[in-house]
Design a protein around this motif. Structure first.
Motif, short mmCIF file in Angstrom:
data_model
loop_
_atom_site.label_atom_id
_atom_site.label_comp_id
_atom_site.label_asym_id
_atom_site.label_seq_id
_atom_site.Cartn_x
_atom_site.Cartn_y
_atom_site.Cartn_z
N GLY A 176 0.96 -1.24 0.20
CA GLY A 176 0.11 0.01 -0.05
C GLY A 176 0.65 1.18 -0.17
O GLY A 176 1.98 1.18 0.00
N PHE A 177 0.08 2.50 0.07
CA PHE A 177 0.90 3.70 0.02
C PHE A 177 1.75 3.90 1.18
O PHE A 177 2.75 4.77 1.07
N ALA A 178 1.44 3.11 2.23
CA ALA A 178 2.12 3.52 3.46
C ALA A 178 2.78 2.00 4.03
O ALA A 178 2.84 1.81 5.11
N ALA A 179 3.31 1.34 2.83
CA ALA A 179 3.61 -0.23 3.34
C ALA A 179 4.64 -0.25 4.50
O ALA A 179 5.59 0.62 4.41
N ARG A 180 4.48 -1.32 5.16
CA ARG A 180 5.55 -1.44 6.04
C ARG A 180 6.86 -1.96 5.22
O ARG A 180 6.64 -2.69 4.12
N PRO A 181 7.94 -2.15 5.97
CA PRO A 181 9.02 -2.57 5.11
C PRO A 181 8.81 -4.28 5.13
O PRO A 181 8.11 -4.68 6.02
N LYS A 182 9.74 -4.72 4.15
CA LYS A 182 9.52 -6.22 3.79
C LYS A 182 9.99 -7.07 5.33
O LYS A 182 9.56 -8.13 5.60
N THR A 183 10.82 -6.44 5.96
CA THR A 183 11.38 -7.06 7.26
C THR A 183 10.20 -6.81 8.54
O THR A 183 10.59 -7.50 9.62
N PHE A 184 9.11 -6.24 8.37
CA PHE A 184 8.15 -6.20 9.17
C PHE A 184 7.57 -7.47 9.67
O PHE A 184 7.43 -8.45 9.29
N SER A 185 7.54 -7.57 11.19
CA SER A 185 6.99 -8.38 11.87
C SER A 185 6.01 -7.77 13.08
O SER A 185 6.41 -7.02 13.39
N CYS A 186 5.06 -8.84 13.51
CA CYS A 186 4.07 -8.24 14.87
C CYS A 186 4.11 -9.50 15.54
O CYS A 186 2.91 -9.94 15.88
N PRO A 187 5.20 -10.24 16.03
CA PRO A 187 4.97 -11.39 16.73
C PRO A 187 4.14 -11.57 17.86
O PRO A 187 3.07 -12.35 18.08
N GLU A 188 3.81 -10.37 18.71
CA GLU A 188 2.85 -10.32 19.68
C GLU A 188 1.39 -10.52 19.20
O GLU A 188 0.60 -10.93 19.89
N PHE A 189 1.16 -9.89 18.07
CA PHE A 189 -0.25 -10.03 17.76
C PHE A 189 -0.79 -10.66 16.44
O PHE A 189 -1.69 -11.00 16.36
N GLU A 190 0.43 -11.32 15.82
CA GLU A 190 0.11 -11.68 14.48
C GLU A 190 -0.98 -12.98 14.34
O GLU A 190 -1.76 -13.11 13.15
N ASP A 191 -1.16 -13.69 15.38
CA ASP A 191 -2.23 -14.81 15.43
C ASP A 191 -3.31 -14.19 15.64
O ASP A 191 -4.43 -14.86 15.58
N ARG A 192 -3.48 -12.92 15.90
CA ARG A 192 -4.90 -12.28 16.36
C ARG A 192 -5.35 -11.38 15.09
O ARG A 192 -6.38 -10.99 15.25
N ILE A 193 -4.27 -11.13 14.12
CA ILE A 193 -4.68 -10.34 12.97
C ILE A 193 -4.93 -10.96 11.79
O ILE A 193 -4.64 -12.05 11.66
N GLN A 194 -6.00 -10.28 11.14
CA GLN A 194 -6.55 -10.87 9.87
C GLN A 194 -6.60 -9.57 8.87
O GLN A 194 -7.37 -8.70 9.35
N ALA A 195 -5.79 -9.57 7.83
CA ALA A 195 -5.73 -8.33 7.13
C ALA A 195 -6.08 -8.47 5.70
O ALA A 195 -5.41 -9.19 5.01
N TYR A 196 -7.09 -7.87 5.42
CA TYR A 196 -7.69 -8.27 3.88
C TYR A 196 -7.22 -7.19 2.76
O TYR A 196 -7.37 -5.77 3.09
N CYS A 197 -6.67 -7.71 1.86
CA CYS A 197 -6.47 -6.52 0.96
C CYS A 197 -6.36 -7.49 -0.68
O CYS A 197 -5.58 -8.32 -0.90
#
Ligand SMILES: *[C@@H]1O[C@H](CO)[C@@H](O)[C@H](O)[C@H]1NC(C)=O
Ligand SMILES: *[C@@H]1O[C@H](CO)[C@@H](O)[C@H](O)[C@H]1NC(C)=O
Ligand SMILES: *[C@@H]1O[C@H](CO)[C@@H](O)[C@H](O)[C@H]1NC(C)=O
Length: 234
Positions: A176-197
């Motif tokens: 997206g226009f404010a994309a995270r870097p490729k190296t991004f991760s969000c370990p604490e919440f990743e199993d709770r997130i669902q991101a639709y695009c």
């Protein structure tokens, strides 16, 4: 996530509440003080204060679990030159409103749902920045009780989308226009997130279809609801 086992009692609660109504029994007043399930909605850019496009999924959730309460994130959702400041204000509002609620109702389960800019502010508040010019910090900003009580974070059309994250749903490969870097991760919440695009989306990807961007509730609302339920009953 044993905590969410107690969510099974919500279903029992809904049934019991219906039975109590049928019997014309008044509930004690303090039963109403805190819900068992609470959803925050953050709307997309330039829509008036309210739930905006988060309303589709919020209505589905309330219908599925009567007694669920919903709260809109109060922030400008401004565009153009105001966008960065609006995101900054939105992040602060997510942090503040979730902390206030979690402190008031520490036993309630929290669901987050952000749409477009509203997804960006939730992404930043939970997973940290930087997201210049809005925030510098890489740390998660939400309160400890919020971190413990949040069961699912549903992001739709998030401008921070980048390919390859474990919680991505949809066929977008470009960021997206404010994309995270490729190296991004969000370990604490990743199993709770669902991101639709999806790829035709011009904001979370590089497409040209505003209709795709506005259509996720219809396209993926049921999928998101199934995910939420799966996160509640584990
Ligand atoms: C980021 O950090 C710089 C340098 O410390 C500071 O000047 C700026 O105000 C910060 N911006 C935000 C949005 O926090
Ligand atoms: C991606 O999904 C969207 C929505 O389902 C669809 O319209 C589009 O054709 C798909 N694009 C690709 C490249 O598969
Ligand atoms: C969008 O991004 C994809 C994947 O990076 C690329 O293959 C495609 O050419 C891009 N489309 C446009 C219109 O820039």
């Amino acid at each position: 996530m044993n905590k969410f086992l107690s969510f099974l009692s919500i279903i029992t609660y809904a049934t019991a509440a219906a039975a109590a109504d049928a019997a014309c029994q008044a509930k004690p007043a303090d039963d109403d003080a805190c819900p068992q399930l609470h959803i925050f909605g953050a709307r997309e850019t330039t829509t008036p204060q309210g739930f905006g496009s988060t309303k589709t999924l919020i209505d589905m959730l309330i219908k599925t679990f009567p007694g669920t309460t919903a709260e809109e994130i109060v922030y400008p959702a401004a565009g153009g030159k105001e966008y960065g400041a609006s995101v900054g204000a939105g992040i602060a509002a997510v942090v503040r409103q979730t902390a206030t609620f979690a402190a008031r109702c520490p036993d309630a389960v929290i669901i987050m749902h952000g749409y477009s800019q509203g997804a960006q502010i939730m992404d930043d508040a939970f997973c940290g920045g930087p997201d210049m010019p809005s925030i510098n910090s890489t740390a998660s900003l939400v309160s400890e009780t919020t971190t413990k009580n949040v069961a699912a974070i549903i992001l739709m059309g998030n401008p921070r989308h980048v390919d390859g994250l474990p919680f991505n749903v949809g066929n977008a490969t470009a960021g997206g226009f404010a994309a995270r870097p490729k190296t991004f991760s969000c370990p604490e919440f990743e199993d709770r997130i669902q991101a639709y695009c999806d790829s035709p989306d011009p904001f979370c990807s590089n497409g040209t279809s505003p209709e795709t961007h506005q259509g996720y509730g219809k396209e993926y609302g049921k999928d998101a609801l199934v995910f939420i339920v799966s996160r509640l009953i584990v």
